[in-house]
Design an enzyme around this catalytic site. Structure first.
Site, PDB file in Angstrom:
ATOM      1  N   ARG A 175       7.062   0.036   1.084  1.00  0.00           N
ATOM      2  CA  ARG A 175       6.967   0.330   2.515  1.00  0.00           C
ATOM      3  C   ARG A 175       8.032   1.336   2.919  1.00  0.00           C
ATOM      4  NH1 ARG A 175       3.360  -2.894   5.119  1.00  0.00           N
ATOM      5  NH2 ARG A 175       2.691  -4.713   3.928  1.00  0.00           N
ATOM      6  N   ILE A 176       7.701   2.137   3.921  1.00  0.00           N
ATOM      7  CA  ILE A 176       8.648   3.114   4.448  1.00  0.00           C
ATOM      8  C   ILE A 176       9.617   2.390   5.370  1.00  0.00           C
ATOM      9  CG2 ILE A 176       8.889   5.170   5.877  1.00  0.00           C
ATOM     10  CD1 ILE A 176       6.093   5.997   4.901  1.00  0.00           C
ATOM     11  N   LEU A 177      10.897   2.631   5.174  1.00  0.00           N
ATOM     12  CA  LEU A 177      11.917   2.005   6.005  1.00  0.00           C
ATOM     13  C   LEU A 177      12.039   2.757   7.326  1.00  0.00           C
ATOM     14  CD1 LEU A 177      14.597   1.384   3.240  1.00  0.00           C
ATOM     15  CD2 LEU A 177      12.995  -0.272   4.218  1.00  0.00           C
TER      16      LEU A 177
ATOM     17  N   HIS B 178      11.636   7.033  -7.772  1.00  0.00           N
ATOM     18  CA  HIS B 178      10.295   7.609  -7.634  1.00  0.00           C
ATOM     19  C   HIS B 178       9.838   8.122  -8.993  1.00  0.00           C
ATOM     20  CE1 HIS B 178       6.866   9.449  -5.725  1.00  0.00           C
ATOM     21  NE2 HIS B 178       7.126  10.567  -6.363  1.00  0.00           N
TER      22      HIS B 178
ATOM     23  N   ARG C 107       5.440  -2.863  13.855  1.00  0.00           N
ATOM     24  CA  ARG C 107       6.265  -2.282  12.797  1.00  0.00           C
ATOM     25  C   ARG C 107       7.739  -2.205  13.199  1.00  0.00           C
ATOM     26  NH1 ARG C 107       6.300   0.393   8.224  1.00  0.00           N
ATOM     27  NH2 ARG C 107       7.873   2.001   7.936  1.00  0.00           N
TER      28      ARG C 107
ATOM     29  N   ASP D  71      10.065  10.080   0.364  1.00  0.00           N
ATOM     30  CA  ASP D  71      10.658  10.635  -0.861  1.00  0.00           C
ATOM     31  C   ASP D  71      11.299  11.989  -0.623  1.00  0.00           C
ATOM     32  OD1 ASP D  71       9.770   8.387  -2.354  1.00  0.00           O
ATOM     33  OD2 ASP D  71       7.790   9.298  -2.558  1.00  0.00           O
TER      34      ASP D  71
ATOM     35  N   ASN E 112      16.494   4.716  -3.697  1.00  0.00           N
ATOM     36  CA  ASN E 112      15.113   4.467  -4.118  1.00  0.00           C
ATOM     37  C   ASN E 112      14.849   5.199  -5.427  1.00  0.00           C
ATOM     38  OD1 ASN E 112      12.413   3.539  -3.907  1.00  0.00           O
ATOM     39  ND2 ASN E 112      11.775   5.482  -3.018  1.00  0.00           N
TER      40      ASN E 112
ATOM     41  N   ASP F  85      15.896   8.576   3.242  1.00  0.00           N
ATOM     42  CA  ASP F  85      16.002   9.056   4.614  1.00  0.00           C
ATOM     43  C   ASP F  85      14.698   8.721   5.337  1.00  0.00           C
ATOM     44  OD1 ASP F  85      14.147  10.934   3.750  1.00  0.00           O
ATOM     45  OD2 ASP F  85      15.519  12.650   3.898  1.00  0.00           O
ATOM     46  N   ALA F  86      14.458   9.338   6.481  1.00  0.00           N
ATOM     47  CA  ALA F  86      13.300   8.979   7.299  1.00  0.00           C
ATOM     48  C   ALA F  86      11.978   9.521   6.758  1.00  0.00           C
ATOM     49  CB  ALA F  86      13.507   9.467   8.732  1.00  0.00           C
TER      50      ALA F  86
END
Length: 198
Positions: free
Chosen positions: A89-91, A107, A63, A143, A105, A139-140
């Site tokens: 996918r989560i960045l 949602h 990943r 959402d 993003n 952000d990390a």
């Protein structure tokens, strides 16, 4: 000068299509990057003469390596803003550090309620009478980024997940286009969780 936009996609690309259709003097979609080579969104981009690229996780050892590969692919187009339009996918840190507070993003719920992949289903299951959509800074977390804009969508008595999601998506596309246009022209100011746009 028009702001340079890179759009990340995973699926059919209806949200991307809204951005492409609304392109004007304020922003230009420079590239569309997908984690899935079969994503119909890539065809939509190609029909508009927009560069496309595939950065598939299976092509990388892990990943973290994929995240670095994605960061490099995005950086090559020198974007002012990165827009996740149905990107599933989560960045990771490499991408987030390259484009701090410049990734947007959408949602399909009114965050912070119902984050994650099943926002529409979760809202229905909870029995809310009003849900909606959110455009936020990435952000990390999942959402959890600062909220730029939101719009409400009523829940009807006969709604199932598909019906409600389609109605949300119609509002979501317009909200994203309006937000991207505003960011392209004016940017935004972020202080803690508060996002201010002119």
């Amino acid at each position: 000068m028009a702001a340079r936009i890179v759009v990340l996609v995973s699926g059919g690309g209806t949200t991307l299509q809204a951005l492409l259709d609304a392109t004007d003097a304020h922003y230009r979609v420079m590239a569309v990057i997908s984690d899935d080579g079969s994503a119909a969104a890539l065809d939509r981009a190609a029909r508009h003469g927009v560069a496309t690229e595939i950065v598939a996780p299976r092509s990388y050892a892990d990943r973290a390596e994929w995240d670095r590969g994605l960061a490099e692919a995005i950086r090559a187009f020198e974007p002012d803003w990165v827009v996740c339009a149905g990107f599933m996918r989560i960045l990771g840190p490499a991408v987030l550090e390259c484009f701090p507070q410049r990734i947007v993003n959408t949602h399909p719920a009114l965050l912070p309620s119902f984050p994650g992949a099943h926002g529409v289903r979760d809202a229905l299951a909870y029995g809310v009478k009003v849900t909606g959509c959110t455009v936020h800074i990435v952000d990390a977390g999942v959402d959890t980024g600062p909220i730029i804009a939101q719009a409400a969508v009523p829940v009807h008595a006969g709604d199932d997940e598909d019906l409600l999601h389609e109605r949300i998506k119609q509002v979501e596309r317009g909200l994203l286009v309006t937000t991207v246009n505003s960011l392209a022209q004016h940017g935004c100011t972020i202080e803690g969780r508060k996002v201010t746009t002119p």
